[in-house]
Design a protein around this motif. Structure first.
Motif, PDB file in Angstrom:
ATOM      1  N   GLN A 261      -6.533 -50.131  -4.140  1.00  0.00           N
ATOM      2  CA  GLN A 261      -7.138 -51.084  -4.391  1.00  0.00           C
ATOM      3  C   GLN A 261      -8.467 -51.012  -4.935  1.00  0.00           C
ATOM      4  O   GLN A 261      -8.720 -51.912  -5.704  1.00  0.00           O
ATOM      5  N   GLN A 262      -8.716 -48.917  -4.306  1.00  0.00           N
ATOM      6  CA  GLN A 262     -10.443 -49.483  -5.097  1.00  0.00           C
ATOM      7  C   GLN A 262     -10.135 -48.878  -6.477  1.00  0.00           C
ATOM      8  O   GLN A 262     -10.483 -48.974  -7.594  1.00  0.00           O
TER       9      GLN A 262
ATOM     10  N   THR B 211      -5.585 -48.842   0.408  1.00  0.00           N
ATOM     11  CA  THR B 211      -7.317 -49.370   0.369  1.00  0.00           C
ATOM     12  C   THR B 211      -7.796 -48.739  -0.947  1.00  0.00           C
ATOM     13  O   THR B 211      -8.623 -48.538  -1.877  1.00  0.00           O
TER      14      THR B 211
ATOM     15  N   THR C 202      -4.410 -56.480  -4.388  1.00  0.00           N
ATOM     16  CA  THR C 202      -4.957 -56.906  -3.835  1.00  0.00           C
ATOM     17  C   THR C 202      -4.843 -58.112  -2.105  1.00  0.00           C
ATOM     18  O   THR C 202      -5.551 -58.505  -1.778  1.00  0.00           O
TER      19      THR C 202
ATOM     20  N   GLN D 153      -2.382 -48.003   4.925  1.00  0.00           N
ATOM     21  CA  GLN D 153      -3.386 -48.736   5.624  1.00  0.00           C
ATOM     22  C   GLN D 153      -4.716 -48.013   4.040  1.00  0.00           C
ATOM     23  O   GLN D 153      -5.113 -48.564   3.201  1.00  0.00           O
TER      24      GLN D 153
END
Length: 137
Positions: free
Chosen positions: A130-131, A127, A97, A123
């Protein structure tokens, strides 16, 4: 924070490059090392939104650490994905994260060669990673 072994190998290899041409060749070679995804894995639910090229991403948790697999229909992007995975694979969620993508590609000497759309695409992949961390059961 120490680098995973794959990331250190990438950093060593790219640091030895003299210019963009060598880096671009090395980038293509890294992309060829990505394990291919099966047809069933190249499905809409694994597709990363926000990329101009098609990109698929899968995540698997192994204890506290994460393993990602990715692919793209674009050769250059496959190389960038391989470098992203070298940096992200085997990290615990807390470190994932906090991953600073622009800094990683700057260390590799690639940041100034990334078009805005490629930077945005990478990016978007981060993202999505991280989801996936937060949707894990």
């Amino acid at each position: 924070m120490s680098l995973p072994s794959g990331a250190q190998a990438a950093l060593d290899a790219f640091s030895a490059c003299q210019g963009w041409e060598q880096r671009a060749r090395l980038l293509m070679q890294w992309g060829e090392q990505l394990a291919p995804l099966s047809e069933s894995e190249r499905c809409e639910s694994n597709r990363v939104a926000g990329c101009e090229s098609q990109v698929w991403l899968l995540a698997e948790r192994n204890g506290e650490h994460w393993q990602f697999r990715a692919s793209s229909d674009a050769r250059l992007l496959r190389g960038l994905l391989a470098l992203l995975l070298a940096r992200a694979n085997d990290l615990p969620q807390r470190e994932l994260t906090q991953l600073d993508l622009p800094d990683w590609f700057a260390q590799l000497g690639l940041a100034r060669h990334l078009s805005p759309s490629r930077s945005n695409g990478l990016q978007a992949v981060l993202t999505r990673m991280q989801q996936l961390l937060t949707t894990d059961d």
